[in-house]
Design a protein around this motif. Structure first.
Motif, PDB file in Angstrom:
ATOM      1  N   GLY A   7       0.826  -1.199   0.000  1.00 19.90           N
ATOM      2  CA  GLY A   7       0.000   0.000   0.000  1.00 19.90           C
ATOM      3  C   GLY A   7       0.862   1.252   0.000  1.00 19.90           C
ATOM      4  N   PRO A   8       0.222   2.431  -0.033  1.00 21.41           N
ATOM      5  CA  PRO A   8       0.961   3.698  -0.181  1.00 21.41           C
ATOM      6  C   PRO A   8       2.044   3.932   0.867  1.00 21.41           C
ATOM      7  N   ALA A   9       1.771   3.628   2.139  1.00 17.56           N
ATOM      8  CA  ALA A   9       2.779   3.870   3.185  1.00 17.56           C
ATOM      9  C   ALA A   9       3.962   2.925   3.019  1.00 17.56           C
ATOM     10  N   GLU A  10       3.661   1.677   2.676  1.00 18.68           N
ATOM     11  CA  GLU A  10       4.743   0.705   2.469  1.00 18.68           C
ATOM     12  C   GLU A  10       5.573   1.076   1.233  1.00 18.68           C
ATOM     13  N   ILE A  11       4.906   1.580   0.226  1.00 20.32           N
ATOM     14  CA  ILE A  11       5.623   1.983  -0.992  1.00 20.32           C
ATOM     15  C   ILE A  11       6.556   3.147  -0.691  1.00 20.32           C
ATOM     16  N   ASP A  12       6.096   4.085   0.122  1.00 17.42           N
ATOM     17  CA  ASP A  12       6.971   5.190   0.514  1.00 17.42           C
ATOM     18  C   ASP A  12       8.181   4.679   1.275  1.00 17.42           C
ATOM     19  N   ALA A  13       7.973   3.715   2.169  1.00 11.61           N
ATOM     20  CA  ALA A  13       9.090   3.139   2.928  1.00 11.61           C
ATOM     21  C   ALA A  13      10.057   2.418   1.995  1.00 11.61           C
ATOM     22  N   MET A  14       9.512   1.733   0.995  1.00  8.95           N
ATOM     23  CA  MET A  14      10.382   1.061   0.004  1.00  8.95           C
ATOM     24  C   MET A  14      11.183   2.082  -0.801  1.00  8.95           C
ATOM     25  N   ARG A  15      10.528   3.213  -1.132  1.00  8.21           N
ATOM     26  CA  ARG A  15      11.258   4.266  -1.861  1.00  8.21           C
ATOM     27  C   ARG A  15      12.418   4.781  -1.020  1.00  8.21           C
ATOM     28  N   GLU A  16      12.194   4.981   0.271  1.00 11.24           N
ATOM     29  CA  GLU A  16      13.224   5.542   1.163  1.00 11.24           C
ATOM     30  C   GLU A  16      14.406   4.596   1.332  1.00 11.24           C
ATOM     31  N   THR A  17      14.129   3.341   1.638  1.00 10.49           N
ATOM     32  CA  THR A  17      15.239   2.405   1.867  1.00 10.49           C
ATOM     33  C   THR A  17      16.002   2.148   0.569  1.00 10.49           C
ATOM     34  N   SER A  18      15.287   2.116  -0.544  1.00  9.80           N
ATOM     35  CA  SER A  18      15.945   1.873  -1.835  1.00  9.80           C
ATOM     36  C   SER A  18      16.841   3.043  -2.222  1.00  9.80           C
ATOM     37  N   LEU A  19      16.378   4.255  -1.912  1.00  8.53           N
ATOM     38  CA  LEU A  19      17.188   5.443  -2.191  1.00  8.53           C
ATOM     39  C   LEU A  19      18.477   5.413  -1.373  1.00  8.53           C
ATOM     40  N   LEU A  20      18.369   4.995  -0.113  1.00 11.81           N
ATOM     41  CA  LEU A  20      19.570   4.891   0.727  1.00 11.81           C
ATOM     42  C   LEU A  20      20.514   3.819   0.183  1.00 11.81           C
ATOM     43  N   ALA A  21      19.972   2.699  -0.254  1.00 12.38           N
ATOM     44  CA  ALA A  21      20.823   1.647  -0.832  1.00 12.38           C
ATOM     45  C   ALA A  21      21.553   2.185  -2.064  1.00 12.38           C
ATOM     46  N   ALA A  22      20.841   2.918  -2.905  1.00 13.19           N
ATOM     47  CA  ALA A  22      21.458   3.498  -4.104  1.00 13.19           C
ATOM     48  C   ALA A  22      22.543   4.499  -3.726  1.00 13.19           C
TER      49      ALA A  22
END
Ligand code: MF3
Ligand code: CO
Ligand code: CO
Length: 260
Positions: A7-22
């Motif tokens: 859902g939207p909140a989980e997607i935002d969390a995925m965006r954040e952690t993925s950005l940090l990994a990048a």
């Protein structure tokens, strides 16, 4: 097979952690040069991730002893950083970073040139890079999981290379590795449709020689059986209503808090 739809909140969390990994992977890339140990790369990534209030996912994962994976030349994946592994001119090295931020995983890797690798090393690396791009382009509304492996296998074989079969992409979220399994070759098996809200990795390993691999005695390091070169690239992606978001794309770092 139950594939998690975020859902939207989980997607935002995925965006954040993925950005940090990048951001971590990009940081690491600026340090890569002949003479440096993979242990040093591990330290740099570990500190960067901890400084950003996150956890390096590999550390203690099923007993893995380090914070990233570093896979040099004939190492296919899961190489363990070590002070005795010193990068030398002509090597290719894959650096694989996975972060846990606010409980969510972001997973990405690239293969880098150390100095001036030969034509074969460059070719396999560029084919692996393009294989990931083609795999991502195969993710379309109405399409199915097996489209990814079909696109990658056809291309890699046309370039004269093989695709590793024993390790696959994976669903990702609160868990590091979950359904669906994303094979990078044509396989018979589950073929679910892409649905908006799915998050998974695509991470093709392309070999110069045989696709067959061998697990080393350390229980982690995977090498090609013929000891020929292998290269890999990985992104974490989100299936959207219209196509795909590449959550670990370095382009997303521009204008982000990680812009430098
Ligand atoms: N990052 C790897 C992947 O792409 C997994 C590494 S597991 C470890 O799935 F334990 F070796 F770190
Ligand atoms: Co992965
Ligand atoms: Co990874």
């Amino acid at each position: 097979m139950a594939i998690d739809i975020k859902g939207p909140a989980e997607i935002d969390a995925m965006r954040e952690t993925s950005l940090l990994a990048a951001a971590t992977l990009r940081m690491a890339s600026t340090h890569i040069k002949a003479g440096m140990s993979t242990e040093r790369l591990d330290q740099l990534c570990k500190e960067y991730i901890l400084d950003h209030k996150a956890i390096p996912a590999p550390l203690n994962y099923r007993g893995f002893p380090k914070s990233i994976c570093t896979s040099i030349n004939e190492v296919v994946c899961h190489g363990i950083p070590s002070s005795s592994d010193v990068l030398k001119d002509g090597d290719i090295v894959n650096v694989d970073v996975t972060t846990i931020l606010n409980g969510f995983h972001g997973d990405t890797s690239r293969t880098f040139y150390v100095g001036d690798p030969d034509a074969t090393a460059r070719h396999v690396t560029e084919v692996a890079r393009t294989s990931l791009d083609l795999g991502i382009q195969a993710v379309k509304p109405g399409g199915r999981i097996r489209d990814i492996g079909a696109a990658i296998e056809d291309y890699a074989h046309a370039e004269g290379f093989s695709v590793v079969r024993d390790y696959c992409g994976h669903g990702i979220g609160r868990e590091f590795h979950t359904d669906p399994q994303i094979a990078h070759y044509r396989f018979r098996g589950p073929n679910p449709r892409f649905r908006p809200g799915m998050t998974f990795t695509i991470e093709p390993m392309v070999n110069v020689g045989t696709w067959r691999v061998q697990l080393m005695d350390d229980g982690w390091t995977v090498k090609t059986v013929d000891r020929k070169l292998s290269a890999q690239f990985e992104h974490t992606i989100l299936v959207s209503e219209t196509g795909v978001e590449v959550l670990t794309d370095w382009a997303r770092l521009e204008g982000s808090r990680y812009d430098c």
